[in-house]
Write an enzyme that holds these catalytic residues in place. Structure first.
Site, PDB file in Angstrom:
ATOM      1  N   ASP A 113       0.843  -1.199   0.000  1.00 16.12           N
ATOM      2  CA  ASP A 113       0.000   0.000   0.000  1.00 16.12           C
ATOM      3  C   ASP A 113       0.880   1.251   0.000  1.00 16.12           C
ATOM      4  OD1 ASP A 113      -2.114  -1.740   0.399  1.00 16.12           O
ATOM      5  OD2 ASP A 113      -2.130  -1.433   2.574  1.00 16.12           O
TER       6      ASP A 113
HETATM    7  N1  URA Z   1      -1.142  -5.946   3.999  1.00 20.95           N
HETATM    8  C1  URA Z   1      -1.672  -4.705   3.932  1.00 20.95           C
HETATM    9  O1  URA Z   1      -2.727  -4.441   4.490  1.00 20.95           O
HETATM   10  N2  URA Z   1      -0.988  -3.768   3.250  1.00 20.95           N
HETATM   11  C2  URA Z   1       0.194  -3.999   2.636  1.00 20.95           C
HETATM   12  O2  URA Z   1       0.766  -3.091   2.044  1.00 20.95           O
HETATM   13  C3  URA Z   1       0.732  -5.290   2.717  1.00 20.95           C
HETATM   14  C4  URA Z   1       0.051  -6.249   3.400  1.00 20.95           C
END
Ligand code: URA
Length: 249
Positions: A113
Site C-alpha cells: 500500500d
Molecule cells: N497488507 C496490507 O494491508 N498492506 C500492505 O501493504 C501489505 C500487506
C-alpha cells in the site's frame, strides 16, 4: 546443453531503453559502443547474451545495464504507490530513468500500500514473479505492525486458527503467525497476499493498523543498510533465500 540466446545488438539496447534502433546504429558507427575494449561498429550484428556481457559491453563508457531476467529489491518509502491507477508518485519513479523504458518491463512482485514501507521486489522475469507470489510456493511475508490500540489478547490464536474470514470474502485466511512485541506492536507473518490483508486482519479484531513495514519475503530480509527509496539488484543468494524460508512457512 541449452543454447545461449543471441540478439541483434540494436534490438538488445533498444529493449533495454537506451535509444531507438536507428540511434543505436549511429552510436555504434561513432565508436561509442565497445565490446571487450574494441569498437562494436555494426549494431545489426547478433551477440550472445551471456551473463558476462554486462561487464564486457560498454556504452558511452558505462557498463551495460542488467540483461533481461533480473530482479531487484527496493526499500519502499511511505507515500509512493505500486499501482499506476492510484494518485501520487510511483515506485517506478525510483528506478533509473532508462530502466523505466525496458521491454520486457519491470513490474512489482505483488504490491505494498501507499502507506506501507519496506521490502518490495521488482523484476522483468514473469516466471520468477509468478513463483514468488503463487500460493503454491508458500513464500511467507513478514511485517512489523504498529497499532492504534493495545491488542486484547486473542489475536494470535485467531490468526493462527485458519478460520478468520475477511469481510466480503468467501474463503478463510490461511493460518498466520503473530509475535507480540509490545501492547501496540507486533510481527505478523502471512502466507497469502490478499488485498490490504494485514490491515483487514487487525480491523477484524476491532483495531487499526497505523504503521506497516515489510521486513522479510521468504528468508530474504530487507538489509539494514538499504535506505528508504534505494534499490539493490538481487544476487543468486538473495533469490535462493526467498525460497529457502527459514520461518517454517
Ligand atoms: N497488507 C496490507 O494491508 N498492506 C500492505 O501493504 C501489505 C500487506
Amino acid at each position: 546443453m541449452t543454447k545461449t540466446p543471441t540478439s541483434r545488438l540494436d534490438r538488445l539496447l533498444a529493449n533495454l531503453g537506451y535509444a531507438s534502433r536507428r540511434e543505436i546504429q549511429l552510436l555504434a558507427r561513432n565508436g561509442r559502443i565497445r565490446l571487450d575494449g574494441a569498437p562494436f561498429l555494426q549494431a545489426d550484428t547478433r551477440i550472445a547474451l551471456t551473463h558476462d556481457l554486462e561487464a564486457r559491453l560498454v556504452v558511452d563508457g558505462e557498463a551495460l545495464d542488467p540483461l533481461p531476467g533480473f530482479a531487484l529489491m527496493l526499500n519502499k518509502p511511505l507515500g509512493v504507490t505500486c499501482s499506476r491507477k492510484e494518485a501520487g508518485p510511483l515506485v517506478y519513479d525510483l528506478l533509473p530513468p532508462r530502466w523505466r523504458r525496458r521491454d520486457p518491463a519491470i513490474s512489482t512482485v505483488g504490491r505494498l500500500d501507499k502507506d506501507t514501507s519496506g521490502l518490495l521486489l521488482m523484476t522483468d522475469d514473469g516466471a520468477l514473479l509468478h513463483r514468488i507470489i503463487s500460493p503454491k510456493h508458500h513464500v511467507a511475508k513478514r511485517y512489523r505492525v504498529g497499532l492504534a490500540r493495545p491488542m486484547t489478547g486473542g489475536e494470535a490464536e485467531l490468526f493462527a486458527a485458519g478460520t478468520l474470514m475477511l469481510e466480503g470474502e468467501d474463503k478463510p485466511l490461511a493460518p498466520a503467525e503473530l509475535e507480540i512485541v509490545g501492547p501496540q506492536e507486533a510481527i505478523l507473518q502471512v502466507h497469502e497476499g490478499r488485498y490490504h490483508q494485514v490491515r483487514r486482519m487487525f480491523a477484524a479484531t476491532g483495531n487499526h493498523v497505523e504503521t506497516l513495514h515489510r521486513q522479510h519475503i521468504g528468508g530474504l530480509a530487507l538489509p539494514a543498510d538499504l535506505a528508504p527509496g534505494a534499490i539493490r539488484r538481487l544476487t543468486d543468494a538473495d533469490l535462493a533465500a526467498i525460497f529457502a524460508d527459514g520461518s517454517g512457512g
